[in-house]
Design a protein around this motif. Structure first.
Motif, PDB file in Angstrom:
ATOM      1  N   ASP A  79      36.841  86.655  23.770  1.00  0.00           N
ATOM      2  CA  ASP A  79      36.532  85.416  24.505  1.00  0.00           C
ATOM      3  C   ASP A  79      36.042  84.303  23.573  1.00  0.00           C
ATOM      4  OD1 ASP A  79      34.009  86.416  23.907  1.00  0.00           O
ATOM      5  OD2 ASP A  79      33.152  85.864  25.838  1.00  0.00           O
TER       6      ASP A  79
ATOM      7  N   THR B 105      32.321  80.624  23.203  1.00  0.00           N
ATOM      8  CA  THR B 105      33.013  81.512  24.133  1.00  0.00           C
ATOM      9  C   THR B 105      33.764  80.697  25.183  1.00  0.00           C
ATOM     10  OG1 THR B 105      31.191  81.650  25.717  1.00  0.00           O
ATOM     11  CG2 THR B 105      31.204  83.272  23.899  1.00  0.00           C
TER      12      THR B 105
ATOM     13  N   TRP C 167      42.397  82.998  28.386  1.00  0.00           N
ATOM     14  CA  TRP C 167      41.565  84.193  28.515  1.00  0.00           C
ATOM     15  C   TRP C 167      42.078  85.089  29.634  1.00  0.00           C
ATOM     16  CZ3 TRP C 167      37.179  85.522  31.839  1.00  0.00           C
ATOM     17  CH2 TRP C 167      36.434  86.590  31.346  1.00  0.00           C
TER      18      TRP C 167
END
Length: 87
Positions: free
Chosen positions: A22, A48, A80
């Protein structure tokens, strides 16, 4: 993994970055306000997906209902989700 996102409603046509787990690195905007977008990329290096998304989603530019930051937030979230789905 390198990810390329086609933007909507902003000056840059694409955003490219690397995603590992991430963590987002090597952010590049293609088009737009070069100096400002380089600063955004530097400030977000190594952050992140959640940090980027939470801070940038919903940000607008002038009368537009989006911005370069908002588009980046959408891009990292999409990347993601796609990497999680393919794992």
């Amino acid at each position: 993994m390198e990810y390329i996102y086609e933007t909507e409603g902003v000056c840059p046509m694409q955003i490219k970055f690397d995603i590992s787990g991430d963590i987002i690195t090597n952010i590049e905007f293609f088009g737009g306000c070069n100096g400002n977008l380089k600063i955004i990329a530097k400030l977000l290096e190594g952050k992140t997906v959640d940090e980027i998304y939470e801070n940038l989603i919903g940000n607008t530019c002038g009368r537009k209902n989006t911005s370069c930051g908002d588009q980046l937030a959408k891009a990292v979230k999409k990347a993601w989700e796609e990497t999680k789905a393919s794992a």
